[in-house]
Design a protein around this motif. Sequence first.
Motif, PDB file in Angstrom:
ATOM      1  N   MET A  59       0.852  -1.194   0.000  1.00 60.65           N
ATOM      2  CA  MET A  59       0.000   0.000   0.000  1.00 60.65           C
ATOM      3  C   MET A  59       0.887   1.243   0.000  1.00 60.65           C
ATOM      4  SD  MET A  59      -2.772   1.313   2.857  1.00 60.65           S
ATOM      5  CE  MET A  59      -3.882  -0.068   2.651  1.00 60.65           C
ATOM      6  N   PRO A  60       0.652   2.198  -0.903  1.00 53.48           N
ATOM      7  CA  PRO A  60       1.452   3.420  -0.940  1.00 53.48           C
ATOM      8  C   PRO A  60       1.326   4.211   0.348  1.00 53.48           C
ATOM      9  CG  PRO A  60       0.137   3.174  -2.939  1.00 53.48           C
ATOM     10  CD  PRO A  60      -0.347   2.143  -1.972  1.00 53.48           C
ATOM     11  N   PHE A  61       2.372   4.999   0.647  1.00 51.17           N
ATOM     12  CA  PHE A  61       2.380   5.815   1.863  1.00 51.17           C
ATOM     13  C   PHE A  61       1.149   6.706   1.937  1.00 51.17           C
ATOM     14  CE2 PHE A  61       3.352   9.854   3.909  1.00 51.17           C
ATOM     15  CZ  PHE A  61       3.822   9.432   5.138  1.00 51.17           C
ATOM     16  N   SER A  62       0.755   7.302   0.813  1.00 49.11           N
ATOM     17  CA  SER A  62      -0.381   8.223   0.807  1.00 49.11           C
ATOM     18  C   SER A  62      -1.674   7.539   1.233  1.00 49.11           C
ATOM     19  CB  SER A  62      -0.569   8.842  -0.580  1.00 49.11           C
ATOM     20  OG  SER A  62      -0.759   7.822  -1.543  1.00 49.11           O
ATOM     21  N   ASP A  63      -1.778   6.234   0.943  1.00 45.79           N
ATOM     22  CA  ASP A  63      -2.986   5.512   1.335  1.00 45.79           C
ATOM     23  C   ASP A  63      -3.056   5.329   2.844  1.00 45.79           C
ATOM     24  OD1 ASP A  63      -3.656   5.364  -1.277  1.00 45.79           O
ATOM     25  OD2 ASP A  63      -3.225   3.241  -1.539  1.00 45.79           O
ATOM     26  N   TYR A  64      -1.900   5.113   3.497  1.00 46.74           N
ATOM     27  CA  TYR A  64      -1.887   5.008   4.945  1.00 46.74           C
ATOM     28  C   TYR A  64      -2.347   6.308   5.567  1.00 46.74           C
ATOM     29  CZ  TYR A  64       0.907   0.780   4.347  1.00 46.74           C
ATOM     30  OH  TYR A  64       1.358  -0.462   3.995  1.00 46.74           O
ATOM     31  N   VAL A  65      -1.864   7.398   5.008  1.00 47.81           N
ATOM     32  CA  VAL A  65      -2.242   8.706   5.542  1.00 47.81           C
ATOM     33  C   VAL A  65      -3.735   8.937   5.371  1.00 47.81           C
ATOM     34  CG1 VAL A  65      -1.915  11.195   5.333  1.00 47.81           C
ATOM     35  CG2 VAL A  65       0.045   9.671   5.126  1.00 47.81           C
ATOM     36  N   SER A  66      -4.253   8.665   4.183  1.00 44.27           N
ATOM     37  CA  SER A  66      -5.664   8.939   3.925  1.00 44.27           C
ATOM     38  C   SER A  66      -6.592   8.059   4.745  1.00 44.27           C
ATOM     39  CB  SER A  66      -5.977   8.762   2.433  1.00 44.27           C
ATOM     40  OG  SER A  66      -5.774   7.421   2.048  1.00 44.27           O
ATOM     41  N   SER A  67      -6.072   6.948   5.268  1.00 44.29           N
ATOM     42  CA  SER A  67      -6.888   6.094   6.122  1.00 44.29           C
ATOM     43  C   SER A  67      -7.302   6.790   7.407  1.00 44.29           C
ATOM     44  CB  SER A  67      -6.121   4.814   6.478  1.00 44.29           C
ATOM     45  OG  SER A  67      -5.842   4.064   5.338  1.00 44.29           O
ATOM     46  N   PHE A  68      -6.506   7.754   7.839  1.00 47.84           N
ATOM     47  CA  PHE A  68      -6.753   8.401   9.123  1.00 47.84           C
ATOM     48  C   PHE A  68      -6.917   9.900   9.033  1.00 47.84           C
ATOM     49  CE2 PHE A  68      -6.197   4.776  11.699  1.00 47.84           C
ATOM     50  CZ  PHE A  68      -5.310   3.976  11.009  1.00 47.84           C
ATOM     51  N   VAL A  69      -6.392  10.507   7.992  1.00 41.94           N
ATOM     52  CA  VAL A  69      -6.333  11.956   7.951  1.00 41.94           C
ATOM     53  C   VAL A  69      -7.374  12.497   6.998  1.00 41.94           C
ATOM     54  CG1 VAL A  69      -4.808  13.919   7.643  1.00 41.94           C
ATOM     55  CG2 VAL A  69      -3.868  11.742   8.315  1.00 41.94           C
ATOM     56  N   SER A  70      -8.373  13.176   7.523  1.00 38.96           N
ATOM     57  CA  SER A  70      -9.418  13.732   6.676  1.00 38.96           C
ATOM     58  C   SER A  70      -9.178  15.209   6.382  1.00 38.96           C
ATOM     59  CB  SER A  70     -10.788  13.541   7.332  1.00 38.96           C
ATOM     60  OG  SER A  70     -10.783  13.979   8.667  1.00 38.96           O
ATOM     61  N   SER A  71      -8.078  15.759   6.902  1.00 37.80           N
ATOM     62  CA  SER A  71      -7.645  17.097   6.524  1.00 37.80           C
ATOM     63  C   SER A  71      -6.132  17.051   6.410  1.00 37.80           C
ATOM     64  CB  SER A  71      -8.048  18.126   7.592  1.00 37.80           C
ATOM     65  OG  SER A  71      -7.238  17.993   8.742  1.00 37.80           O
ATOM     66  N   PRO A  72      -5.512  18.006   5.697  1.00 37.53           N
ATOM     67  CA  PRO A  72      -4.064  17.954   5.502  1.00 37.53           C
ATOM     68  C   PRO A  72      -3.280  17.863   6.795  1.00 37.53           C
ATOM     69  CG  PRO A  72      -5.032  19.588   4.042  1.00 37.53           C
ATOM     70  CD  PRO A  72      -6.126  19.127   4.958  1.00 37.53           C
ATOM     71  N   LEU A  73      -3.777  18.442   7.884  1.00 33.15           N
ATOM     72  CA  LEU A  73      -3.061  18.401   9.142  1.00 33.15           C
ATOM     73  C   LEU A  73      -3.553  17.285  10.044  1.00 33.15           C
ATOM     74  CD1 LEU A  73      -2.681  22.184  10.002  1.00 33.15           C
ATOM     75  CD2 LEU A  73      -1.198  20.716   8.663  1.00 33.15           C
ATOM     76  N   GLY A  74      -4.533  16.534   9.586  1.00 34.46           N
ATOM     77  CA  GLY A  74      -4.984  15.378  10.341  1.00 34.46           C
ATOM     78  C   GLY A  74      -5.652  15.723  11.651  1.00 34.46           C
ATOM     79  N   ARG A  75      -6.446  16.819  11.682  1.00 36.46           N
ATOM     80  CA  ARG A  75      -6.982  17.233  12.964  1.00 36.46           C
ATOM     81  C   ARG A  75      -8.492  17.414  12.951  1.00 36.46           C
ATOM     82  NH1 ARG A  75      -3.057  22.058  14.515  1.00 36.46           N
ATOM     83  NH2 ARG A  75      -3.107  22.342  12.268  1.00 36.46           N
ATOM     84  N   SER A  76      -9.194  16.753  12.064  1.00 36.88           N
ATOM     85  CA  SER A  76     -10.646  16.754  12.143  1.00 36.88           C
ATOM     86  C   SER A  76     -11.061  15.522  12.937  1.00 36.88           C
ATOM     87  CB  SER A  76     -11.259  16.712  10.739  1.00 36.88           C
ATOM     88  OG  SER A  76     -10.940  15.500  10.113  1.00 36.88           O
ATOM     89  N   GLY A  77     -12.229  15.589  13.548  1.00 35.30           N
ATOM     90  CA  GLY A  77     -12.682  14.466  14.350  1.00 35.30           C
ATOM     91  C   GLY A  77     -12.080  14.513  15.734  1.00 35.30           C
ATOM     92  N   GLY A  78     -12.601  13.673  16.626  1.00 35.20           N
ATOM     93  CA  GLY A  78     -12.128  13.676  18.000  1.00 35.20           C
ATOM     94  C   GLY A  78     -12.148  12.278  18.577  1.00 35.20           C
ATOM     95  N   ALA A  79     -11.558  12.142  19.763  1.00 36.89           N
ATOM     96  CA  ALA A  79     -11.465  10.855  20.433  1.00 36.89           C
ATOM     97  C   ALA A  79     -11.826  11.023  21.901  1.00 36.89           C
ATOM     98  CB  ALA A  79     -10.056  10.285  20.297  1.00 36.89           C
ATOM     99  N   ILE A  80     -12.421   9.987  22.472  1.00 36.32           N
ATOM    100  CA  ILE A  80     -12.739   9.992  23.903  1.00 36.32           C
ATOM    101  C   ILE A  80     -12.074   8.793  24.559  1.00 36.32           C
ATOM    102  CG2 ILE A  80     -14.579   9.703  25.616  1.00 36.32           C
ATOM    103  CD1 ILE A  80     -16.358  11.424  23.885  1.00 36.32           C
ATOM    104  N   TYR A  81     -11.333   9.086  25.613  1.00 34.83           N
ATOM    105  CA  TYR A  81     -10.664   8.062  26.395  1.00 34.83           C
ATOM    106  C   TYR A  81     -11.316   8.008  27.772  1.00 34.83           C
ATOM    107  CZ  TYR A  81      -7.108   5.872  29.350  1.00 34.83           C
ATOM    108  OH  TYR A  81      -6.466   5.059  30.247  1.00 34.83           O
ATOM    109  N   ILE A  82     -11.641   6.816  28.240  1.00 34.72           N
ATOM    110  CA  ILE A  82     -12.265   6.638  29.562  1.00 34.72           C
ATOM    111  C   ILE A  82     -11.344   5.779  30.412  1.00 34.72           C
ATOM    112  CG2 ILE A  82     -14.280   5.810  30.826  1.00 34.72           C
ATOM    113  CD1 ILE A  82     -15.927   6.239  28.265  1.00 34.72           C
TER     114      ILE A  82
END
Length: 395
Positions: free
Chosen positions: A1-24
């Motif tokens: 899998m190309p590097f760009s595909d790994y990035v696009s799996s998780f990054v929905s913006s160029p800086l990868g900062r959309s969306g959020g996470a909750i840790y309990i």
Amino acid sequence: MPFSDYVSSFVSSPLGRSGGAIYIHIPFCKQACHYCDFHFSTSMKKKDEMILALSKEIQLRKHEISETVETIYFGGGTPSVLTNAEIEFLIQEVYANFKIAENPEITLEANPDDLSEERIIALSKTPINRLSIGVQSFFEADLKLMNRAHNSEEAKKSLEIAIQYFDNISVDLIYGIPGLTNEMWKQNIETALNFGIPHISSYALTVEPKTALHKLIQTGKIAEPKDEVAQKHFDVLVQTLTNKGFVHYELSNFGKPNYFSKNNSSYWLGKKYLGIGPSAHSFDGKSRSWNIANNSLYLKSILEEKLPLEIEILTVQDRYNEYVMTGLRTIWGVSLERIEKEFGLEYLSYLLKQADKFLVDELLSVNDGILTATAKGKFLVDGIASDLFLVNGVD
């Protein structure tokens, strides 16, 4: 899998900062592992109170993440000491107070001794869709040295059953254990692989102050872990897993394509995350905060509807250092373009100047404007990152 595909799996913006996470954070364990310095209690007396307090904190902090929550993660401690009903109750509270993605990753950290066949089947019927199983080793001597609550047979049995009901499973393994030979370490890895596990998190045994392990080493009852042994184990780990099709996407994490931890990747990519429970940390892009690491004081504060946390506003220098530290540990690396855009040309010049010796020694490399650790530099990456940190501002 190309590097760009790994990035696009998780990054929905160029800086990868959309969306959020909750840790309990679930601050309870059946017994204390000798190496652990996380916050927990071995007394379950306040478990019911804690569940209600965690629920209340979720409600009190519902406005802190406006983005869609992509991951929910139960960590600890030992989250699998909760009943399925308690876990579902907390998940429902998250859904009631936040905007949740259509198919979020919901992870439960679990110990093998909590994963009977009956329990695994029941868990598979809850919203939990990812298990992170704390095996650590398949050798009895290692488990006893670490004071783990399970034995080797329980570890193997839990995996044998879990793979029948869960597709997304991660196993934790610890290397650098005194007495663990290279061959034994490879057997540990191969045993996990034989179950078809798609993700492995692996860490060197670290001696933290004030832990039982630290005291046992000081008194000569256990040999001190050796860095050269840990490095050799790390090399074996990387070679074995990459040969089996795993991607070494973060210093301590290896996943088959499409099986990276979305929760942990969100931390490394700078997304917002909210930590619920005593000792839990949060990050909103501009500041970080952490709850008090004391169950009684946490419960008292939440009962009074006060958030028991401290906040640190991050300076530009703090954010630069944090990005360098997290970026270098991952395949996503450090974007030189982002450094210049977000921090300025002075920061970029400083970074390249500090990185030069590591580039010459082939511990770091730059490809397509991304600074990453080489295979040779990965084991040393935390030390390398510290040399790239800014301490007194740019000249």
